[in-house]
Design a protein around this motif. Structure first.
Motif, PDB file in Angstrom:
ATOM      1  N   LYS A 212       0.810  -1.214   0.000  1.00 60.45           N
ATOM      2  CA  LYS A 212       0.000   0.000   0.000  1.00 60.45           C
ATOM      3  C   LYS A 212       0.847   1.269   0.000  1.00 60.45           C
ATOM      4  O   LYS A 212       0.630   2.189  -0.794  1.00 60.45           O
ATOM      5  CB  LYS A 212      -0.952   0.018   1.196  1.00 60.45           C
TER       6      LYS A 212
ATOM      7  N   TYR B 105       1.411   4.059  -3.148  1.00 60.52           N
ATOM      8  CA  TYR B 105       1.169   5.506  -3.060  1.00 60.52           C
ATOM      9  C   TYR B 105       2.382   6.281  -3.565  1.00 60.52           C
ATOM     10  O   TYR B 105       2.249   7.235  -4.337  1.00 60.52           O
ATOM     11  CB  TYR B 105       0.848   5.908  -1.627  1.00 60.52           C
TER      12      TYR B 105
ATOM     13  N   THR C 202       2.340   8.567  -6.942  1.00 64.27           N
ATOM     14  CA  THR C 202       2.703   9.984  -6.796  1.00 64.27           C
ATOM     15  C   THR C 202       3.771  10.365  -7.814  1.00 64.27           C
ATOM     16  O   THR C 202       3.711  11.435  -8.436  1.00 64.27           O
ATOM     17  CB  THR C 202       3.213  10.268  -5.366  1.00 64.27           C
TER      18      THR C 202
ATOM     19  N   ARG D  79      -5.987  10.721  -6.128  1.00 67.22           N
ATOM     20  CA  ARG D  79      -6.786  10.981  -4.929  1.00 67.22           C
ATOM     21  C   ARG D  79      -6.578   9.848  -3.942  1.00 67.22           C
ATOM     22  O   ARG D  79      -6.601   8.682  -4.313  1.00 67.22           O
ATOM     23  CB  ARG D  79      -8.282  11.071  -5.252  1.00 67.22           C
ATOM     24  N   GLN D  80      -6.399  10.203  -2.675  1.00 71.36           N
ATOM     25  CA  GLN D  80      -6.229   9.189  -1.631  1.00 71.36           C
ATOM     26  C   GLN D  80      -7.407   9.267  -0.674  1.00 71.36           C
ATOM     27  O   GLN D  80      -7.710  10.333  -0.123  1.00 71.36           O
ATOM     28  CB  GLN D  80      -4.921   9.406  -0.873  1.00 71.36           C
TER      29      GLN D  80
ATOM     30  N   ASP E  56      -8.344   8.201   2.719  1.00 75.13           N
ATOM     31  CA  ASP E  56      -7.769   7.646   3.943  1.00 75.13           C
ATOM     32  C   ASP E  56      -8.778   6.793   4.713  1.00 75.13           C
ATOM     33  O   ASP E  56      -8.412   5.811   5.354  1.00 75.13           O
ATOM     34  CB  ASP E  56      -7.260   8.771   4.851  1.00 75.13           C
TER      35      ASP E  56
ATOM     36  N   GLN F 251      -8.968   3.634   2.740  1.00 70.57           N
ATOM     37  CA  GLN F 251      -7.646   3.124   2.398  1.00 70.57           C
ATOM     38  C   GLN F 251      -7.565   2.752   0.922  1.00 70.57           C
ATOM     39  O   GLN F 251      -7.111   1.668   0.548  1.00 70.57           O
ATOM     40  CB  GLN F 251      -7.292   1.921   3.271  1.00 70.57           C
ATOM     41  N   GLU F 252      -8.031   3.678   0.051  1.00 69.15           N
ATOM     42  CA  GLU F 252      -8.017   3.434  -1.384  1.00 69.15           C
ATOM     43  C   GLU F 252      -7.372   4.607  -2.118  1.00 69.15           C
ATOM     44  O   GLU F 252      -7.395   5.743  -1.650  1.00 69.15           O
ATOM     45  CB  GLU F 252      -9.445   3.226  -1.917  1.00 69.15           C
ATOM     46  N   LEU F 253      -6.819   4.290  -3.286  1.00 65.51           N
ATOM     47  CA  LEU F 253      -6.204   5.291  -4.154  1.00 65.51           C
ATOM     48  C   LEU F 253      -6.949   5.324  -5.482  1.00 65.51           C
ATOM     49  O   LEU F 253      -7.302   4.277  -6.030  1.00 65.51           O
ATOM     50  CB  LEU F 253      -4.728   4.946  -4.400  1.00 65.51           C
TER      51      LEU F 253
ATOM     52  N   THR G 220     -12.912  12.115   0.251  1.00 64.86           N
ATOM     53  CA  THR G 220     -11.624  11.589   0.713  1.00 64.86           C
ATOM     54  C   THR G 220     -10.938  12.574   1.652  1.00 64.86           C
ATOM     55  O   THR G 220      -9.847  12.298   2.140  1.00 64.86           O
ATOM     56  CB  THR G 220     -10.691  11.310  -0.483  1.00 64.86           C
TER      57      THR G 220
END
Length: 663
Positions: A364, A368, A372, A384-385, A387, A390-392, A645
């Protein structure tokens, strides 16, 4: 010695990468021509490019025509990678637009030509594949005039079409018909030439000089025919490039000014920035200003010579170079003196979004970091994150990008991923005007700042504008160095907050004005006496105030709308029209074009995939549809939402709990 920074653009499979190979071969840069099918071309260096036979990343190669150095930038033709073309346009002196002699003017060809005309980039057309069965000349010339530009002028005649002996014969100086056609086209923009032509005082030499001048001003577009595979017509094209396209203006003694159009990472992970220099000189070990406030030292430079990048002590005006050592540089940054605003998008933004899920939970954090870095190289693909879940999420132009992202993550980062189903990206636009404020030292405001904001609608396509309309004495300039620094950071806070509006979509086409401001310091006036305000107070309070103002203004959720053009046999129209209507399309009156029926209209982007899936069955496999993004349009009926998010500033209690106690 002059320099020409030349882009090569086309609809996918028109043959532009093969044309690049042919030009390099003709210039003596390579000994044999690589094959797109075999994955042996100079510019398609990525493994996936070689595997699929398409260009994904723009690439720069250099060759010489006599005393002219040409930096040729090969760009992707697939519409999923239009962002690569986007970044290149601002650094070009001219372009070659490649068209297939068989397929003719295609959807992406039209999109590209409209953009080139709007930006007034000098462009010559090269009709490729004249040796292929089904190649056309007269009909294609008429199609170019109808669909691309009436200001196109064929520079010769194609013979032996559809055979391996196909050739291109340039018009001779004594060709009266060509001279008359050329004069008719050029005199539309030159009164002196018109007067001389009426008096029969125009020589062929003067016509060629006028042709070069007007091509350089993007008023006319010479058309060459040929075959990149067998070399037919490429000699005439090279001569046309040398004669008709304008060289880069060179001002080595001027102030340093350039634009970064590509960022990649070296095998060691170091950023490498591709920069087009417009004036001045950047040397190794120079401290270079870039972006809004960045300044770092250049540790290495290379420039393009004879097909490859070679180490150099400096990159000068007119050249394209690669710079090392600029860790914070981004695509689109201007180095040195800015050349005005370059933030406007030439093409439509992505209209799809998908969640990227690592196959192993332990990846994970690495995922990220990797995404990025990929977003740094491609600013139109935003990350987009979420939190909470817990997904991107990444934004996309099309499904092919998923394959590219998956392969890149696997090959370069060793991360396996899966994707959720793509969803359509909507936007939000303010309906009216709304204001809100939070005042310093009020019981309801736990932050040491006063912020008042007004949100109001702006013209469609204008983006986000931030204005400061407060007494400068109320601005905490000591925290941000000066009023300009405060304005810059507040604009950043506002833009970040507007990534998710009342329904979770990006908010755009609005003006946000700061109408109240205040801060506190221990010694009192001109501010309020109290504990010292910090930048964090303004950063954390901005979303709360801005969403309150936006709630008062209210927003429309708008979906992307595409304009489509569908060709189908006339006897299938009865089946096509009801299907189009069920997909919420708005068709225009059908037109007969030869043996086909042409149906144009508007359709929501979310329904476009369904239309493509159904078309073969509705038209016996003979229907063809092309589309382009047209606009965003308010959604009627049930409004779609997107999960937030951020810390949800729409819910004051939740927001304050998360911001004050969890972070």
């Amino acid at each position: 010695m002059g320099t020409l920074n030349l882009g090569i653009l086309a609809h996918v499979d028109a043959g532009k990468t093969t044309l690049t190979e042919r030009l390099l071969y003709a210039a003596g840069v390579i000994d044999e021509i690589g094959s797109v099918d075999d994955g042996s071309t100079q510019t398609d260096s990525l493994a996936l490019e070689r595997l699929r036979g398409i260009t994904i990343k723009s690439a720069v190669v250099s060759f010489a025509i006599d005393d002219l150095t040409v930096n040729l930038i090969d760009t992707p033709g697939h519409p999923d990678f239009i962002a690569e073309v986007e970044r290149v346009l601002s650094v070009l002196d001219a372009t070659i637009l490649v068209i297939s002699a068989v397929e003719g003017v295609q959807a992406q060809t039209r999109v590209l030509m409209r953009t080139l005309q709007r930006l007034r980039i000098p462009t010559v057309l090269f009709v490729n594949k004249i040796d292929r069965r089904g190649a056309r000349y007269d009909g294609l010339v008429a199609e170019i005039a109808e669909k691309l530009t009436p200001a196109a002028i064929p520079m010769g005649t194609a013979r032996g079409l559809g055979t391996r002996h196909a050739t291109f014969v340039p018009h001779a100086a004594d060709n009266a018909g060509f001279s008359a056609h050329l004069a008719e086209l050029l005199t539309d923009h030159d009164d002196a030439l018109l007067a001389a032509y009426v008096e029969e005082r125009v020589s062929h030499r003067r016509l060629r000089k006028a042709l070069a001048a007007q091509t350089g001003r993007a008023l006319v577009h010479p058309v060459f025919f040929g075959s990149a595979i067998n070399g037919a017509g490429t000699e005439a094209l090279i001569a046309g490039v040398r004669e008709l396209l304008p060289n880069a203006p060179i001002d080595v003694n001027g102030p340093v000014s350039g634009t970064v159009f590509k960022v990649e990472r070296s095998p060691a992970g170091e950023k490498v920035a591709y920069v087009r220099m417009f004036s001045g000189l950047v040397r190794v070990r120079d401290s270079l200003r870039f972006g809004r406030s960045g300044e770092e030292k250049v540790t290495a430079v290379s420039v393009f010579e004879h097909g490859q990048a070679v180490s150099a002590p400096a990159v000068a005006a007119g050249q394209i170079g690669k710079l090392w050592g600029l860790a914070d540089i981004q695509v689109g940054d201007q180095v040195g003196v800015a050349r005005g605003t370059l933030g406007d998008h030439h093409f439509a933004p992505p209209t799809l979004e998908t969640a990227v899920v690592p196959r192993h939970r332990t990846d994970k954090t690495a995922l990220y970091v990797a995404l990025t870095q990929l977003a740094e190289q491609d600013p139109l693909i935003s990350l987009r994150q979420d939190d909470n879940r817990q997904e991107l999420y990444v934004s996309l132009y099309g499904e092919v990008q998923k394959e590219v992202i998956e392969a890149t993550l696997a090959d370069d980062y060793g991360i396996g991923v899966d994707f959720r189903e793509s969803t359509t990206l909507c936007i939000e636009r303010p309906i009216g005007t709304g204001e809100a404020a939070e005042l310093l030292q009020e019981d309801s405001n736990p932050f040491r700042a006063t912020i008042g904001l007004r949100v109001e609608p702006a013209p469609h396509g204008s983006g986000i504008e931030f204005r400061l309309s407060v007494d400068p004495r109320t601005v905490p300039a000591h925290i941000y160095k000066n009023v300009g620094g405060f304005t810059e950071m507040m604009e950043q806070y506002v833009r970040q907050s507007l990534r998710e509006g009342l329904f979770g979509w990006q908010v755009t086409d609005c003006v946000v004005t700061m109408i109240r401001c205040g801060y506190s310091v221990a010694d009192g006036p001109p501010s309020v006496r109290g504990p010292d305000s910090t930048a964090a107070d303004f950063r954390k309070l901005t979303p709360l105030v801005l969403m309150s103002a936006l709630a008062r203004a209210r927003t429309h959720v708008c979906e992307p709308i595409h304009h489509f053009r569908l060709e189908t046999p006339p006897d299938t129209l009865g089946a096509v029209l009801p299907a189009v209507a069920r997909l919420r399309a708005v068709p225009e009156t059908p037109e007969m074009r030869g043996p086909s029926c042409v149906l144009k209209g508007d359709i929501p982007a979310a329904a476009l995939h369904g239309l493509r899936q159904q078309l073969a069955g509705l038209t016996r496999g003979e229907g063809v549809v092309e589309s382009r993004f047209d606009r965003y349009q308010p959604i009627r009926g049930k409004v779609p939402t997107r999960p937030r998010t951020d810390n949800n500033p729409l819910d004051r209690k939740v927001y304050l709990t998360r911001v004050l106690y969890r972070r």
